[in-house]
Design an enzyme around this catalytic site. Structure first.
Site, PDB file in Angstrom:
ATOM      1  N   ASP A  46       0.732  -1.564   0.211  1.00 41.68           N
ATOM      2  CA  ASP A  46       0.016   0.179  -0.104  1.00 41.68           C
ATOM      3  C   ASP A  46       0.988   1.361  -0.005  1.00 41.68           C
ATOM      4  O   ASP A  46       1.492   1.393   0.701  1.00 41.68           O
ATOM      5  CB  ASP A  46      -0.854   0.002   1.560  1.00 41.68           C
ATOM      6  CG  ASP A  46      -1.657   0.839   1.412  1.00 41.68           C
ATOM      7  OD1 ASP A  46      -3.403   1.011   0.869  1.00 41.68           O
ATOM      8  OD2 ASP A  46      -1.045   2.391   1.333  1.00 41.68           O
ATOM      9  N   TYR A  51       3.134   9.928  -0.551  1.00 43.02           N
ATOM     10  CA  TYR A  51       4.339   9.453   0.086  1.00 43.02           C
ATOM     11  C   TYR A  51       5.473   9.843  -0.565  1.00 43.02           C
ATOM     12  O   TYR A  51       6.983   9.161  -0.158  1.00 43.02           O
ATOM     13  CB  TYR A  51       4.167   8.302   0.263  1.00 43.02           C
ATOM     14  CG  TYR A  51       2.922   7.599   1.209  1.00 43.02           C
ATOM     15  CD1 TYR A  51       1.900   8.306   1.611  1.00 43.02           C
ATOM     16  CD2 TYR A  51       3.086   6.243   1.283  1.00 43.02           C
ATOM     17  CE1 TYR A  51       1.189   7.961   2.497  1.00 43.02           C
ATOM     18  CE2 TYR A  51       1.554   5.496   1.413  1.00 43.02           C
ATOM     19  CZ  TYR A  51       0.566   6.618   2.686  1.00 43.02           C
ATOM     20  OH  TYR A  51      -0.553   6.123   3.208  1.00 43.02           O
ATOM     21  N   LYS A  76      -3.146   5.812  -4.320  1.00 47.04           N
ATOM     22  CA  LYS A  76      -4.058   6.885  -3.494  1.00 47.04           C
ATOM     23  C   LYS A  76      -3.792   8.090  -4.193  1.00 47.04           C
ATOM     24  O   LYS A  76      -2.660   8.622  -4.830  1.00 47.04           O
ATOM     25  CB  LYS A  76      -3.931   7.189  -2.515  1.00 47.04           C
ATOM     26  CG  LYS A  76      -4.028   5.935  -1.791  1.00 47.04           C
ATOM     27  CD  LYS A  76      -3.341   5.869  -0.262  1.00 47.04           C
ATOM     28  CE  LYS A  76      -3.780   4.559   0.715  1.00 47.04           C
ATOM     29  NZ  LYS A  76      -2.513   4.368   0.893  1.00 47.04           N
ATOM     30  N   HIS A 109      -7.615   9.919  -1.480  1.00 43.97           N
ATOM     31  CA  HIS A 109      -7.080   9.607  -0.465  1.00 43.97           C
ATOM     32  C   HIS A 109      -7.523  10.180   0.970  1.00 43.97           C
ATOM     33  O   HIS A 109      -7.195   9.886   2.177  1.00 43.97           O
ATOM     34  CB  HIS A 109      -5.327   9.794  -0.559  1.00 43.97           C
ATOM     35  CG  HIS A 109      -4.310   9.899   0.049  1.00 43.97           C
ATOM     36  ND1 HIS A 109      -3.504  10.092   0.639  1.00 43.97           N
ATOM     37  CD2 HIS A 109      -4.627   9.331   1.796  1.00 43.97           C
ATOM     38  CE1 HIS A 109      -1.709   9.126   0.957  1.00 43.97           C
ATOM     39  NE2 HIS A 109      -2.948   9.289   2.327  1.00 43.97           N
TER      40      HIS A 109
END
Length: 276
Positions: A46, A51, A76, A109
């Protein structure tokens, strides 16, 4: 190789119930860390655009030798990319970073309600799913009002809702609504992100002692027995292996009830209505 249970999604697909998350994993270390996770046996990874480590995930997947059909990859849509064309463009960039032709799951998200774009974004995700480039689509951090609006204004029910969920913050209203509508629950921050002392509480430590397991393994097992999809995160290989070693024991009804009774609305992250 340990056989990880799967959860059947409302679109007919299946998702491994235990996965590996890369939130706050240093992009420079991501390839090594995800490689370790895959070698241990994780097959559900994931990540997210925000990120900044999708490319590291992609390199680890490509080098692993694990067949694509044995992997389950999630990424996401970030808040700044919400909309219609912007969502399409963001999805293309994520695929490029991951080096994949499709992902198994694509999520919005956060609802970011002040932007008022999550319905338009969801329609874009519906089109992406129709194209086959995202096999399943879902949401993250959506509460009941956000889910109610999606169900009222669009045609596809989210496959999952990924929410902060741990014994001190179980979000019973959101979970009940999701279960009622066939939306699987994914738990992020499953151990309280270290901001809540779950692993020191006697309800957890007593169960750990009884089963010869660590407190973290007990909490992960609690999630699995509750039906949550869960992906603990660690940068240390030994801890990754420990988090994966949770299929040779089961909590009894008394232990489950004691841990469930730890609920106290102990959110450790921002409220979804406040994240923009």
């Amino acid at each position: 190789m340990t056989q990880v249970p799967e959860v059947k999604l409302n679109d007919g697909r299946a998702i491994p119930q235990l996965g590996f998350g890369v939130f706050k994993v240093d992009p420079a270390e991501t390839e090594r860390i995800v490689t370790d996770a895959l070698e241990i046996g994780y097959r559900h990874i994931d990540t997210a655009r925000i990120y900044g480590n999708e490319s590291g995930v992609g390199r680890a997947l490509a080098a692993s030798g694990v067949p694509r059909d044995e992997l389950f990859v999630t990424t996401k849509l970030w808040n700044d990319d919400q909309g219609t064309q912007s969502a399409f463009d963001a999805f293309d960039r994520s695929l490029d970073q991951l080096g994949l032709d499709e992902v198994d799951l694509y999520l919005i998200h956060w609802p970011a309600p002040a932007r008022d774009r999550y319905v338009d974004s969801w329609r874009a995700l519906e089109a992406i799913r129709e194209s086959g480039r995202a096999r399943s689509i879902g949401v993250s951090n959506f509460l009941v009002p956000h889910l109610e609006r999606l169900l009222a204004e669009t045609s596809v029910v989210p496959a999952v809702d990924q929410i902060e969920l741990h014994p001190a913050h179980q979000q019973p209203a959101t979970v009940a609504f999701a279960r009622e509508h066939g939306i699987a629950i994914e738990a992020w921050g499953p151990l309280g992100q270290g901001k809540y002392p779950l692993l020191e509480l006697p309800e957890v430590t007593a169960a750990a002692e009884a089963h010869g397991k660590t407190p973290a393994q007990v909490v992960i097992r609690w999630h699995l027995q509750r039906g949550n999809i869960v992906f603990p995160k660690s940068n240390r290989r030994e801890r990754m292996a420990e988090n994966f070693d949770v299929f040779d024991f089961a909590l009894d009804e008394v232990e489950m009830a004691a841990i469930t009774a730890l609920e106290r609305e102990g959110r450790v992250s921002a409220h979804p209505d406040e994240v923009e």
